[in-house]
Structures are given as structure tokens and as C-alpha cells.
Design a protein around this motif. Structure first.
Motif, mmCIF file in Angstrom:
data_model
loop_
_atom_site.group_PDB
_atom_site.id
_atom_site.type_symbol
_atom_site.label_atom_id
_atom_site.label_comp_id
_atom_site.label_asym_id
_atom_site.label_seq_id
_atom_site.Cartn_x
_atom_site.Cartn_y
_atom_site.Cartn_z
ATOM 1 N N ARG A 80 -0.450 2.786 4.082
ATOM 2 C CA ARG A 80 0.153 1.659 3.363
ATOM 3 C C ARG A 80 -0.417 0.289 3.745
ATOM 4 O O ARG A 80 -0.522 -0.583 2.884
ATOM 5 C CB ARG A 80 1.668 1.686 3.508
ATOM 6 C CG ARG A 80 2.285 2.858 2.743
ATOM 7 C CD ARG A 80 3.748 2.988 2.988
ATOM 8 N NE ARG A 80 3.917 3.293 4.420
ATOM 9 C CZ ARG A 80 5.065 3.488 5.009
ATOM 10 N NH1 ARG A 80 6.170 3.405 4.333
ATOM 11 N NH2 ARG A 80 5.121 3.773 6.286
ATOM 12 N N GLU A 118 2.257 -4.145 -4.424
ATOM 13 C CA GLU A 118 3.400 -3.420 -3.865
ATOM 14 C C GLU A 118 3.496 -1.992 -4.408
ATOM 15 O O GLU A 118 3.883 -1.089 -3.676
ATOM 16 C CB GLU A 118 4.690 -4.205 -4.052
ATOM 17 C CG GLU A 118 4.719 -5.494 -3.232
ATOM 18 C CD GLU A 118 4.264 -5.330 -1.773
ATOM 19 O OE1 GLU A 118 4.759 -4.408 -1.083
ATOM 20 O OE2 GLU A 118 3.401 -6.107 -1.322
ATOM 21 N N GLU A 119 3.151 -1.770 -5.686
ATOM 22 C CA GLU A 119 3.094 -0.385 -6.183
ATOM 23 C C GLU A 119 1.963 0.380 -5.506
ATOM 24 O O GLU A 119 2.102 1.567 -5.225
ATOM 25 C CB GLU A 119 2.907 -0.341 -7.709
ATOM 26 C CG GLU A 119 4.185 -0.315 -8.464
ATOM 27 C CD GLU A 119 4.030 0.147 -9.917
ATOM 28 O OE1 GLU A 119 3.004 0.751 -10.301
ATOM 29 O OE2 GLU A 119 4.978 -0.106 -10.674
ATOM 30 N N ASP A 177 3.461 1.268 -2.156
ATOM 31 C CA ASP A 177 4.556 2.245 -2.208
ATOM 32 C C ASP A 177 4.148 3.580 -2.837
ATOM 33 O O ASP A 177 4.584 4.632 -2.363
ATOM 34 C CB ASP A 177 5.735 1.674 -2.990
ATOM 35 C CG ASP A 177 6.361 0.470 -2.305
ATOM 36 O OD1 ASP A 177 6.153 0.278 -1.093
ATOM 37 O OD2 ASP A 177 7.051 -0.301 -3.005
ATOM 38 N N GLY A 209 1.588 5.277 -0.268
ATOM 39 C CA GLY A 209 2.803 5.809 0.338
ATOM 40 C C GLY A 209 3.103 7.185 -0.216
ATOM 41 O O GLY A 209 2.741 8.205 0.357
#
Length: 183
Positions: free
Chosen positions: A30, A58-59, A62, A66
Motif C-alpha cells: 500500500r 486512495e483506490e 485500497d 491492498g
């Protein structure tokens, strides 16, 4: 896309590779999201009917780095070759997918074939997009072999169970319907 000095692209690649190695060591990819512009996109094809796309830093953090890396603890993705195009501000890197687990005969579990990433540089030491390519059939076959050998991590077994639930996971789209084009 404007041209970038070759020295700047060389330094971006050096920073990317160093951060990749660090993230592999800590088992968390991440932090790589910080190397993308705020509006970057990151996607890949997932077979004949489906694509994956994360939109925005952020996507990417995540979902791409992630959710999609869950269960891949102990895996490494060593780059074998990098091609830098300073006129277009693009980089193509070819990598292997290697597990730290070994077969009963002692050989490493490794995805056969060629995997890679295609990047576009956005300046300020950040990528504005990344597209990955790999042979989904080879990946699936290796995971099935590892499952049959009892070599998958608990995290990967949980990930496979989620993927098999029949519910579309975030970031997955019918082919051709991603919010940003694969090409």
C-alpha cells in the motif's frame, strides 16, 4: 505527453524499485500508492470478460495494492528488464511472480511466462497511470497447484473464498466498462 529528462525517469525508476523491495520486505504494498498522482489510474485485464481498474491514489492504495495483494505475503516481483521512453514519459518493466514457498521437490512456485507493468510518468516523482499484464491462465494454474499441494497461505485461501462468492468485488468491471480505458 511531454518529454522528460532521461535522468529524471532513471531516478523515478530507481525510487520505484527501491520502494517495491521495501514493500515486499514488510509484506505491505500500500505505501506504493504515494508514488502515484492523486488522480492516477491503475488497471489490468482479468481474463476474457473482466478488467480491474482503480481510480485515484486512495483506490490504488485500497484496491490495487491492498485488496488485490491480500494473501500474497512472501511473494516477490523482481523486475528482470526495464525499458524507458523519455520522449513519451513511459516505462515498461518485465517482472517475475515468485512465492517464497517451495514444491515438495524443492523447486520454487513461480508463475511461468512474462508479467509486466507499463507506466506513464506524471512528473514530481509520481506515475499518472499503470497497466499490468500477465497470463491469468498461468496464475490460476499455479494457484490451483499450490492449493492441491497445501502450499497456499491462509490469506490467499481467504481471498479465493471471497473471489468465489459470486459477488463482484470493488474495482472489477465487465470488459470494456472500466471508468478509465485500459489502453
Amino acid at each position: 505527453m511531454p518529454a522528460f529528462p532521461r535522468s529524471e525517469l532513471d531516478e523515478m525508476v530507481r525510487r520505484w524499485l527501491a520502494e517495491n523491495r521495501r514493500c515486499e520486505q514488510i509484506g505491505d504494498w500500500r505505501p506504493l500508492a504515494d508514488m502515484f498522482t492523486e488522480d492516477a489510474t491503475y488497471g489490468w485485464n482479468v481474463g476474457p470478460r473482466e478488467d480491474f481498474m482503480a481510480v485515484g491514489r486512495e483506490e490504488i492504495r485500497d484496491l490495487a495494492l491492498g485488496q488485490e495483494m491480500e494473501g500474497l505475503d512472501g511473494w516477490s516481483y523482481p523486475y528482470q528488464k526495464l525499458i524507458i521512453d523519455d520522449r513519451e514519459g513511459e516505462v515498461v518493466g518485465f517482472w517475475k511472480q515468485q512465492s517464497d514457498r517451495t514444491r515438495p521437490d524443492g523447486t520454487a512456485y513461480e508463475v511461468p511466462g512474462i508479467g509486466g507493468s507499463w507506466f506513464r510518468y506524471g512528473g514530481d516523482w509520481m506515475w499518472c497511470w499503470q497497466r499490468d499484464f500477465f497470463d491469468f491462465g498461468n496464475v490460476s494454474t499455479l494457484f490451483m497447484e499450490m492449493m492441491n499441494d497445501g502450499a497456499l497461505s491462509e490469506g490467499m485461501l481467504a481471498r479465493i473464498e471471497k473471489a468465489s462468492s459470486g459477488q463482484r468485488r470493488p474495482g472489477y468491471y465487465r470488459q470494456g466498462e472500466t471508468p478509465a480505458p485500459i489502453w
